[in-house]
Enzyme design. Structure first.
Site, mmCIF file in Angstrom:
data_model
loop_
_atom_site.group_PDB
_atom_site.id
_atom_site.type_symbol
_atom_site.label_atom_id
_atom_site.label_comp_id
_atom_site.label_asym_id
_atom_site.label_seq_id
_atom_site.Cartn_x
_atom_site.Cartn_y
_atom_site.Cartn_z
ATOM 1 N N ASP A 71 -3.975 4.587 17.761
ATOM 2 C CA ASP A 71 -4.921 3.860 17.347
ATOM 3 C C ASP A 71 -4.226 3.086 16.675
ATOM 4 O OD1 ASP A 71 -4.161 5.071 14.433
ATOM 5 O OD2 ASP A 71 -5.104 6.911 15.452
ATOM 6 N N VAL A 72 -4.647 2.016 15.792
ATOM 7 C CA VAL A 72 -4.212 0.908 15.075
ATOM 8 C C VAL A 72 -3.248 1.073 14.042
ATOM 9 C CG1 VAL A 72 -6.198 0.355 13.613
ATOM 10 C CG2 VAL A 72 -4.758 -1.537 14.202
#
Length: 402
Positions: free
Chosen positions: A266-267
Site C-alpha cells: 500500500d501507499v
C-alpha cells in the site's frame, strides 16, 4: 678371402642364455632345442665389420650345417622368439600359430570419410563439427529447430512485448486493433510466433524479438503506489525511468520491457518489492499457494504488552478467511526512537494482512516496512528508491527454479 672365411667358420656358433635382439643377417639357418633356451645359430659368411660387432663365445662340438646361397636364395629370415608350453624361450623361423590365427580372424574396415553437415548426401550421416558455427545459417537453423520457444498466445505476446498488460491486450484484441499476417485477429488465445508472424497493433509493427526477462528488487519509498496506470504520477514504475533510458546502451537492438510489480504494497508501506516483466514468475511468487513467508517490521504508536502479542498471534478474519501470523516478536528498542517495534511474519499474503492483525489487537501502526520475501532479505545498503538486479541465487531464494 680364404682367411676371412676360415675366421668366420670358427666363430659362427653362439651360446645365448637370455632373450637377445638379433641384427638381420642373410643366409641364416636356425637349429632350435625345445628343452633349453640355448640355441645354435649359424650364419653364412658375413662382412668383416659385422663379425666384429657380434658378441661371440667359443664354439661347441656341434658342427654347423652347410648352407649355400642356392638353398636360401636372397631370402631374409627373421627369427621369432616365443615361449613354449613349459615356459622356455624358443626360436622359430615362422610366426607363432596364435598370431597367424588372430591375423586371419581380424576384421578390417575402411575408414569412413568425414562428411560435413553442408555437404552430406542422401544416406550419409553428417559428422558433428567440434566447434559449432556462431553466425552461419546452419547454426541459426539448428537453434531455431531445437531452442526457439514454441508459439504463445497472442495476448501473452503483446504483454511480454510491452504493449499493455494482459487484460488490456485482450481488450485491444477484442476491439479489432490487432492484425496477424494481414488479417484482423479477435481471439486472444491465437498462437503466434513473433519471429515468424507479422503482428500490428494500432498500425504499429510489433518487434520480432521479445525483450529479455528482467528481475529487480526495489526499496519502495512511502507515497508510491504499485500501479502501472499512465495517469498515476507517483507510481513505483516511475522510479525506473533512468533504468529504461539507459536500456539501449546495455541491450542494443532489443525492445524495452514493460515492468510491473510482483504483488502490491500500500501507499504508506515501504520496503522490499519485486519488479519484473515475467508474468509467470510474478504469478508464482505472489499467489497464496506459494506459501512464501513475508517478514515486516511494524513501528507502533503507544505501549506494547504481552496481551497485544497474544492477540496478534491468535490472528483475525480477513476477507472471510482466518489468518494467523507465523512469527510475532517484539524487537529491542532503538536508541534514536522510543516507539516499540514488532517483527511479524505471514504467509497468506492477504490485502493489508499485517495492518489488520495489529489493528485487531488494539494497536496503531506508525510505520510498516517489508524486509524479507521467502529467503531473500532486503540488503541493508539498498536505500529508499534504489533498486538492484536479482542474481540466479536471489531468484532461487525466492523459490523460482526456472
Amino acid at each position: 678371402m680364404a682367411a676371412i672365411a676360415a675366421a668366420a667358420a670358427a666363430f659362427t656358433t653362439l651360446r645365448i642364455s637370455k632373450p637377445t635382439v638379433f641384427p638381420r643377417r642373410r643366409f641364416c639357418t636356425l637349429v632350435t632345442s625345445s628343452l633349453s633356451s640355448e640355441f645354435n645359430i649359424t650364419f653364412a659368411p658375413p662382412k668383416p665389420k659385422s663379425i666384429a660387432q657380434l658378441p661371440i663365445t667359443p664354439a661347441t662340438d656341434l658342427d654347423p650345417p652347410e648352407s649355400s646361397s642356392s638353398e636360401f636364395g636372397e631370402q631374409l629370415l627373421i627369427p621369432w622368439i616365443v615361449r613354449d608350453e613349459n615356459g622356455n624361450l624358443t626360436f622359430q623361423t615362422t610366426p607363432p600359430e596364435r598370431y597367424l590365427r588372430a591375423m586371419a580372424e581380424a576384421k578390417t574396415q575402411r575408414k569412413k570419410k568425414k562428411v560435413s553437415a553442408g555437404n552430406a548426401k542422401k544416406g550419409e550421416q553428417a559428422m558433428p563439427s567440434t566447434v559449432p558455427p556462431k553466425y552461419s545459417k546452419a547454426a541459426r537453423r539448428f537453434y531455431n529447430e531445437r531452442f526457439r520457444e514454441p508459439p504463445q498466445r497472442l495476448a501473452k505476446v503483446l504483454a511480454a512485448a510491452g504493449v499493455a498488460s494482459r487484460r488490456s491486450s485482450e481488450e485491444l484484441i477484442f476491439q479489432g486493433k490487432v492484425t496477424v499476417n494481414g488479417s484482423v485477429c479477435t481471439t486472444p488465445q491465437t498462437k503466434v510466433d513473433p519471429g515468424q508472424d507479422v503482428i500490428y497493433v494500432n498500425g504499429r509493427r510489433l518487434a520480432k524479438k521479445l525483450p529479455p526477462k528482467v528481475y529487480l528488487a526495489l526499496n519502495k519509498p512511502k507515497g508510491y503506489i504499485c500501479s502501472t496506470g499512465e495517469k498515476e504520477t507517483k507510481s513505483v514504475v516511475s522510479l525506473f525511468d533512468d533504468y529504461m533510458m539507459s536500456w539501449n546502451k546495455r541491450y542494443a537492438g532489443l525492445p524495452k520491457p514493460r515492468l510491473f510489480t510482483v504483488g502490491r504494497l500500500d501507499v504508506a508501506t515501504t520496503g522490499l518489492i519485486i519488479v519484473t516483466n515475467d508474468g509467470e514468475f510474478a504469478q508464482k511468487i505472489s499467489h497464496p499457494s506459494s506459501n512464501l513467508s513475508k517478514e515486516y517490521i511494524a513501528t507502533i504508536d503507544g505501549e506494547v504488552n504481552k496481551k497485544h502479542l497474544l492477540a496478534i498471534s491468535e490472528g483475525t478474519v480477513i476477507e472471510g478467511t482466518h489468518c494467523t501470523p507465523d512469527v510475532v516478536e517484539q524487537l529491542p528498542q532503538q536508541p534514536d526512537s522510543k516507539r516499540p517495534r514488532l517483527r511479524i511474519a505471514v504467509h497468506e499474503g492477504r490485502n493489508h494482512e499485517v495492518r489488520e492483525l495489529v489493528k485487531n489487537a488494539g494497536l496503531q501502526i506508525h510505520a510498516l516496512k517489508r524486509v524479507r520475501i521467502g529467503g531473500f532479505r532486503l540488503p541493508s545498503d539498498l536505500t529508499l528508491g534504489k533498486h538492484m538486479e536479482l542474481s540466479a541465487a536471489n531468484l532461487r531464494a525466492l523459490g523460482w527454479k526456472s
